[in-house]
Write a protein that holds these residues in place. Structure first.
Motif, short mmCIF file in Angstrom:
data_model
loop_
_atom_site.label_atom_id
_atom_site.label_comp_id
_atom_site.label_asym_id
_atom_site.label_seq_id
_atom_site.Cartn_x
_atom_site.Cartn_y
_atom_site.Cartn_z
N ARG A 54 52.49 19.25 65.35
CA ARG A 54 52.60 20.28 64.33
C ARG A 54 53.33 21.52 64.88
O ARG A 54 54.15 22.13 64.19
CB ARG A 54 51.21 20.64 63.80
CG ARG A 54 51.19 21.71 62.74
CD ARG A 54 51.87 21.28 61.47
NE ARG A 54 51.97 22.40 60.55
CZ ARG A 54 51.97 22.30 59.25
NH1 ARG A 54 51.89 21.12 58.68
NH2 ARG A 54 52.06 23.36 58.49
N GLU A 58 56.77 22.93 63.22
CA GLU A 58 56.92 24.30 62.75
C GLU A 58 58.08 25.00 63.46
O GLU A 58 58.81 25.78 62.84
CB GLU A 58 55.62 25.07 62.95
CG GLU A 58 54.52 24.60 62.02
CD GLU A 58 53.18 25.26 62.28
OE1 GLU A 58 53.15 26.40 62.81
OE2 GLU A 58 52.16 24.63 61.96
N GLU A 104 57.82 19.50 54.99
CA GLU A 104 56.44 19.14 55.35
C GLU A 104 55.60 20.39 55.60
O GLU A 104 54.45 20.46 55.14
CB GLU A 104 56.42 18.24 56.58
CG GLU A 104 55.02 17.77 56.92
CD GLU A 104 54.97 16.76 58.05
OE1 GLU A 104 53.95 16.75 58.77
OE2 GLU A 104 55.92 15.97 58.21
N VAL A 105 56.16 21.36 56.27
CA VAL A 105 55.40 22.58 56.58
C VAL A 105 55.05 23.33 55.30
O VAL A 105 53.90 23.72 55.10
CB VAL A 105 56.18 23.50 57.55
CG1 VAL A 105 55.52 24.86 57.69
CG2 VAL A 105 56.30 22.82 58.91
N SER A 108 52.25 21.82 53.10
CA SER A 108 50.90 21.74 53.65
C SER A 108 50.21 23.10 53.55
O SER A 108 50.86 24.14 53.45
CB SER A 108 50.96 21.27 55.11
OG SER A 108 51.67 22.20 55.88
N ASP A 113 48.62 25.36 59.86
CA ASP A 113 49.59 26.01 60.74
C ASP A 113 49.10 26.04 62.18
O ASP A 113 47.95 26.41 62.45
CB ASP A 113 49.89 27.44 60.27
CG ASP A 113 50.64 27.48 58.95
OD1 ASP A 113 51.15 26.44 58.50
OD2 ASP A 113 50.72 28.59 58.37
N THR A 118 54.33 31.01 61.89
CA THR A 118 54.48 30.22 60.66
C THR A 118 53.61 30.81 59.57
O THR A 118 54.05 30.97 58.43
CB THR A 118 54.09 28.74 60.90
OG1 THR A 118 54.94 28.20 61.92
CG2 THR A 118 54.22 27.92 59.62
N ARG A 122 54.84 32.39 56.10
CA ARG A 122 54.26 31.89 54.84
C ARG A 122 53.69 33.05 54.02
O ARG A 122 53.91 33.13 52.82
CB ARG A 122 53.16 30.87 55.17
CG ARG A 122 52.57 30.16 53.98
CD ARG A 122 51.37 29.31 54.39
NE ARG A 122 51.65 28.31 55.37
CZ ARG A 122 52.06 27.06 55.09
NH1 ARG A 122 52.23 26.70 53.85
NH2 ARG A 122 52.26 26.19 56.05
#
Length: 188
Positions: A54, A58, A104-105, A108, A113, A118, A122
């Motif tokens: 992950r 990211e 994908e990021v 989700s 995260d 990230t 967001r």
């Protein structure tokens, strides 16, 4: 991020290039052991730079996230609420199509995260998008009852649908028009 030694920086860039090649070939599994093998380095080196899949994902998504934030800033400054909404949704859709890691990021939850930056990106996007969409709601340009989360899901679903067929980039305008027609309020 702190400054890396020259050899560590080279290793990090090689890992990112190797991961980008895998993603470009359609492999989003990003198995860290396999990436270490492909990059010709030890597994420990990979895990020092990217402790989890992950975290690597990211990091790969950072440039797309930056572009989406630029688009969201532009949308938030537009005088016309509906045009701002169009800019916002187009930017989000196009970036998801162009970058599977970003797709994908963004699809989700924030709880997934791995990197604080990230979550900060967001949060900034959510604030900008919230401003754009609130203006569209207030003007009557946006269909009543749709939440910001609904719109994000609709864009993610549209990106997924575009990916099912050949040449998705050639069909973006048609799919986006259907999406925009569906979310438009009476004043849109």
């Amino acid at each position: 991020m702190t400054s890396l030694r020259a050899d560590a920086a080279r290793n990090r860039e090689l890992l990112l290039a190797t991961a980008r090649q895998a993603v470009a070939a359609g492999d989003l599994s990003l198995q860290l052991n396999e990436l270490a093998r492909r990059a010709g380095m030890g597994v420990g080196t990979v895990y020092r730079h990217f402790p989890t899949r992950r975290a690597l994902l990211e990091t790969l998504a950072e440039p797309a996230f930056a572009a989406v934030l630029d688009g969201a800033r532009t949308a938030s400054l537009h005088d016309d609420p509906w045009t701002g909404t169009e800019i916002l949704l187009r930017t989000l859709l196009v970036r998801q199509l162009a970058d599977p890691a970003f797709a994908e990021v963004i699809a989700s939850p924030a709880a997934d995260d791995a990197i604080p930056e990230t979550t900060a990106r967001r949060d900034e996007f959510d604030g900008l998008a919230g401003t754009v969409l609130a203006r569209a709601r207030e003007s009557g340009a946006l269909r009543p009852g749709l939440t910001d989360e609904d719109l994000r899901h609709l864009v993610c679903g549209t990106a997924f649908a575009l990916g099912l067929g050949p040449a998705p980039a050639a069909r973006v305008d048609a799919y986006l028009r259907v999406l925009l027609d569906g979310v438009a309020g009476g004043a849109g």
